[in-house]
Design a protein around this motif. Structure first.
Motif, PDB file in Angstrom:
ATOM      1  N   MET A 141       0.829  -1.204   0.000  1.00 16.43           N
ATOM      2  CA  MET A 141       0.000   0.000   0.000  1.00 16.43           C
ATOM      3  C   MET A 141       0.863   1.253   0.000  1.00 16.43           C
ATOM      4  O   MET A 141       0.555   2.230  -0.684  1.00 16.43           O
ATOM      5  CB  MET A 141      -0.942  -0.021   1.209  1.00 16.43           C
ATOM      6  N   SER A 145       0.824   3.824  -3.023  1.00 18.73           N
ATOM      7  CA  SER A 145       0.245   5.107  -2.671  1.00 18.73           C
ATOM      8  C   SER A 145       1.201   6.266  -2.915  1.00 18.73           C
ATOM      9  O   SER A 145       0.797   7.322  -3.379  1.00 18.73           O
ATOM     10  CB  SER A 145      -0.166   5.083  -1.195  1.00 18.73           C
ATOM     11  N   ARG A 146       2.478   6.057  -2.622  1.00 23.45           N
ATOM     12  CA  ARG A 146       3.361   7.211  -2.522  1.00 23.45           C
ATOM     13  C   ARG A 146       4.683   7.097  -3.250  1.00 23.45           C
ATOM     14  O   ARG A 146       5.474   8.018  -3.220  1.00 23.45           O
ATOM     15  CB  ARG A 146       3.649   7.497  -1.051  1.00 23.45           C
ATOM     16  N   LYS A 242      12.022  17.986   4.073  1.00 23.40           N
ATOM     17  CA  LYS A 242      10.628  18.049   3.609  1.00 23.40           C
ATOM     18  C   LYS A 242      10.458  18.357   2.123  1.00 23.40           C
ATOM     19  O   LYS A 242       9.356  18.390   1.614  1.00 23.40           O
ATOM     20  CB  LYS A 242       9.822  19.084   4.408  1.00 23.40           C
TER      21      LYS A 242
ATOM     22  N   LYS B  65       1.667   4.931   8.121  1.00 25.45           N
ATOM     23  CA  LYS B  65       3.111   4.715   8.057  1.00 25.45           C
ATOM     24  C   LYS B  65       3.759   5.948   7.438  1.00 25.45           C
ATOM     25  O   LYS B  65       3.148   6.625   6.617  1.00 25.45           O
ATOM     26  CB  LYS B  65       3.433   3.496   7.189  1.00 25.45           C
ATOM     27  N   ILE B  67       7.247   7.278   5.385  1.00 28.75           N
ATOM     28  CA  ILE B  67       8.494   6.849   4.760  1.00 28.75           C
ATOM     29  C   ILE B  67       9.456   8.016   4.633  1.00 28.75           C
ATOM     30  O   ILE B  67       9.119   9.160   4.940  1.00 28.75           O
ATOM     31  CB  ILE B  67       8.293   6.159   3.404  1.00 28.75           C
ATOM     32  N   GLY B  70       9.199  12.003   4.650  1.00 33.69           N
ATOM     33  CA  GLY B  70       8.014  12.554   5.281  1.00 33.69           C
ATOM     34  C   GLY B  70       6.719  12.170   4.623  1.00 33.69           C
ATOM     35  O   GLY B  70       5.642  12.533   5.108  1.00 33.69           O
ATOM     36  N   ARG B  71       6.793  11.444   3.524  1.00 29.61           N
ATOM     37  CA  ARG B  71       5.573  10.988   2.897  1.00 29.61           C
ATOM     38  C   ARG B  71       4.793  10.103   3.863  1.00 29.61           C
ATOM     39  O   ARG B  71       5.372   9.228   4.499  1.00 29.61           O
ATOM     40  CB  ARG B  71       5.900  10.204   1.620  1.00 29.61           C
ATOM     41  N   ARG B  72       3.516  10.347   3.965  1.00 31.53           N
ATOM     42  CA  ARG B  72       2.688   9.590   4.893  1.00 31.53           C
ATOM     43  C   ARG B  72       1.650   8.787   4.140  1.00 31.53           C
ATOM     44  O   ARG B  72       1.081   9.263   3.154  1.00 31.53           O
ATOM     45  CB  ARG B  72       1.981  10.558   5.856  1.00 31.53           C
ATOM     46  N   VAL B  73       1.434   7.571   4.558  1.00 34.57           N
ATOM     47  CA  VAL B  73       0.384   6.735   3.978  1.00 34.57           C
ATOM     48  C   VAL B  73      -0.547   6.308   5.094  1.00 34.57           C
ATOM     49  O   VAL B  73      -0.121   5.636   6.033  1.00 34.57           O
ATOM     50  CB  VAL B  73       0.965   5.485   3.298  1.00 34.57           C
ATOM     51  N   ILE B  74      -1.787   6.719   5.003  1.00 31.94           N
ATOM     52  CA  ILE B  74      -2.777   6.265   5.975  1.00 31.94           C
ATOM     53  C   ILE B  74      -3.362   4.960   5.457  1.00 31.94           C
ATOM     54  O   ILE B  74      -3.933   4.909   4.368  1.00 31.94           O
ATOM     55  CB  ILE B  74      -3.891   7.315   6.167  1.00 31.94           C
ATOM     56  N   THR B  75      -3.176   3.901   6.223  1.00 36.99           N
ATOM     57  CA  THR B  75      -3.638   2.592   5.755  1.00 36.99           C
ATOM     58  C   THR B  75      -5.053   2.290   6.208  1.00 36.99           C
ATOM     59  O   THR B  75      -5.652   1.327   5.738  1.00 36.99           O
ATOM     60  CB  THR B  75      -2.695   1.481   6.235  1.00 36.99           C
ATOM     61  N   TYR B  94       2.577   0.080  12.264  1.00 33.24           N
ATOM     62  CA  TYR B  94       2.103   1.404  11.883  1.00 33.24           C
ATOM     63  C   TYR B  94       1.863   2.232  13.141  1.00 33.24           C
ATOM     64  O   TYR B  94       1.864   1.701  14.259  1.00 33.24           O
ATOM     65  CB  TYR B  94       0.802   1.284  11.092  1.00 33.24           C
ATOM     66  N   ALA B 184      -6.437  12.628   1.618  1.00 31.77           N
ATOM     67  CA  ALA B 184      -5.438  12.546   0.555  1.00 31.77           C
ATOM     68  C   ALA B 184      -4.414  11.446   0.848  1.00 31.77           C
ATOM     69  O   ALA B 184      -4.098  10.635  -0.024  1.00 31.77           O
ATOM     70  CB  ALA B 184      -4.740  13.893   0.395  1.00 31.77           C
ATOM     71  N   ASP B 185      -3.951  11.401   2.076  1.00 27.32           N
ATOM     72  CA  ASP B 185      -2.938  10.405   2.422  1.00 27.32           C
ATOM     73  C   ASP B 185      -3.522   8.999   2.475  1.00 27.32           C
ATOM     74  O   ASP B 185      -2.793   8.013   2.374  1.00 27.32           O
ATOM     75  CB  ASP B 185      -2.294  10.756   3.772  1.00 27.32           C
ATOM     76  N   LEU B 187      -5.988   8.118   0.289  1.00 27.82           N
ATOM     77  CA  LEU B 187      -6.353   7.786  -1.094  1.00 27.82           C
ATOM     78  C   LEU B 187      -5.172   7.862  -2.061  1.00 27.82           C
ATOM     79  O   LEU B 187      -5.322   7.615  -3.258  1.00 27.82           O
ATOM     80  CB  LEU B 187      -7.463   8.732  -1.570  1.00 27.82           C
ATOM     81  N   GLY B 188      -4.018   8.213  -1.554  1.00 27.44           N
ATOM     82  CA  GLY B 188      -2.861   8.323  -2.423  1.00 27.44           C
ATOM     83  C   GLY B 188      -2.941   9.502  -3.369  1.00 27.44           C
ATOM     84  O   GLY B 188      -2.482   9.441  -4.505  1.00 27.44           O
TER      85      GLY B 188
END
Lengths: 250, 250
Positions: A141, A145-146, A242, B65, B67, B70-75, B94, B184-185, B187-188
């Motif tokens: 994911m 996603s990123r 950032k 999570k 990475i 600073g990219r964030r992925v909401i699972t 996570y 946004a985080d 849904l990518g």
DNA sequence: AGTCTCTGTTACACACCGTCACACGATTTA
DNA sequence: TAAATCGTGTGACGGTGTGTAACAGAGACT
């Protein structure tokens, strides 16, 4: 047939080499014969009654879902030793097809569940498998996603390099048994983008091709850095805080 | 403190209303007091020792999570009744933060595992939860891999509309407790794209805003069709075969 | 009132990646 | 041998979504 080995007490187990008290989850699959599938052949389909669990003993399987207009998403590739169909309720959530010629062992769900009930020592192993599956899904994911196309391909290559279990002897050699289309559908890209990205990695000397489906990793550190996981020191200190720029200087 | 209720035999359980043989998994959490978290507060962090499992009793949690840069992925988002931290081994995969003010019950991992060992009837329930988590992760992979921005937002809105459990009474009203950035985080996408896409849906009369965080679904069928899951008839016949165009005529 | 802060919206240029097209090599078929 | 087919690579082009703004609204505070 299949349930014989487990529905009876230990003394009834005759045909199987199965120990009365299996120590490892995999041993449950020893009792059943192996089935063979040709490359491209389907093993089960999304929506089917989930009657069996499988253990891959040779070859590579792809596991995927199809949506409305034919878009395909490969959610995973499964190698020798992997178990398939663990975390399911009544129906398969996905389809499974052989990428290469595959041999696998099929175990009916009921005896599998009964074995877990009967032998508590197997449960942590089972749970660990499911957790790994979950962790892999989470990582995927993140990737989908990123991550950029380049990061996705790099991550995939690193994944295969790590999973070089029994496939190939050496550590810096990657074998890609699947087609570019499979890779694309796994990475959420198109074949063309996968192709171009690989070309780019080759051009920069990170990897070098040895035929269509084999690569040597020339710069493992660089490849790791390109994964975008922040596993490497260089990446975190080189970057402005950032800021997310195009990642490669030229 | 918390482990008192379970480290002892059943007869020692005094402070708890826990029945000796709980019928439902949730009952395990009744014995422990509720903790409160303010909006934005962290509950646990990725990489922490995974000592507890949680049950959300009020509010909404986000699980994510981070990475490298600073990219964030909401699972996932977790609502009242959801359990958190089930499919883990030793460390959390996570982080979890409160989106709204949250109340939850915390149960140490050990007594939780012991309860599952002691009462076999709980195991299928536990397993079902894990399977649901897995199925959700799979769907999310499909969304992130192959869906357009509009399909992602539509899917998300439908998801919340269905999950309208105890949150809000009516079925055609969606409440979005989380910020656009959270969406946004999850849904990518970026906030801007989320914002634009919502604006577009409003302009076409599919939904209508009732404040920043509330919407009414004006055309449920249309919204369903936009999800790209092929759940609706209209979608398959309206569409030119295999063509994926810019989706809105104006 | 006013100001500040935070979140959400809108605008516009641009980049990444998808689409389409075709070339190339390997293998199969005639 | 030529022709067809399949998987792959590469080029040109365009669109979806992004990045960087500036701006608007809603509270919170003095």
């Amino acid at each position: 047939m299949l349930s014989v080995a487990y529905s009876a007490e230990a003394k009834h187990v005759t045909a199987a080499r199965l120990a009365p008290q299996p120590e490892r989850l995999e041993e449950l699959f020893c009792a059943v014969p192996r089935e063979s599938f040709e490359a491209g052949e389907g093993v089960f389909w999304e929506g089917d009654q989930a009657d069996h669990v499988f253990k891959v003993s040779e070859g590579v399987l792809r596991v995927f879902k199809i949506i409305a207009d034919g878009r395909r998403v490969i959610t995973g590739f499964l190698y020798a030793g992997d178990l398939v169909g663990l975390s399911l309720k009544d129906r398969y959530l996905y389809s499974a097809e052989a990428v290469t010629p595959v041999r696998l062992r099929r175990l009916a769900r009921k005896p599998f569940a009964e074995a877990l009930e009967k032998w508590p020592d197997l449960r942590p192993q089972f749970f660990a498998r499911v957790c790994d599956e979950m962790a892999t899904a989470q990582d995927q994911m993140v990737l989908l996603s990123r991550k950029s196309a380049e990061e996705r391909v790099a991550t995939f290559l690193m994944l295969l390099a790590r999973r070089l279990h029994g496939c190939h002897p050496i550590g810096r050699r990657i074998h890609l048994p699947m087609s570019r289309l499979d890779m694309a559908d796994y990475l959420g890209l198109t074949i063309e983008t996968v192709s171009r990205t690989i070309t780019k990695l080759v051009a920069r000397g990170v990897i070098s091709p040895e035929g269509r489906h084999d690569f040597a990793i020339c710069k493992p550190g660089k490849l790791l850095a390109l994964c975008g996981d922040g596993d490497s020191y260089e990446e975190t200190i080189d970057r402005e805080p950032k800021m997310r720029q195009a990642i490669w200087p030229h």
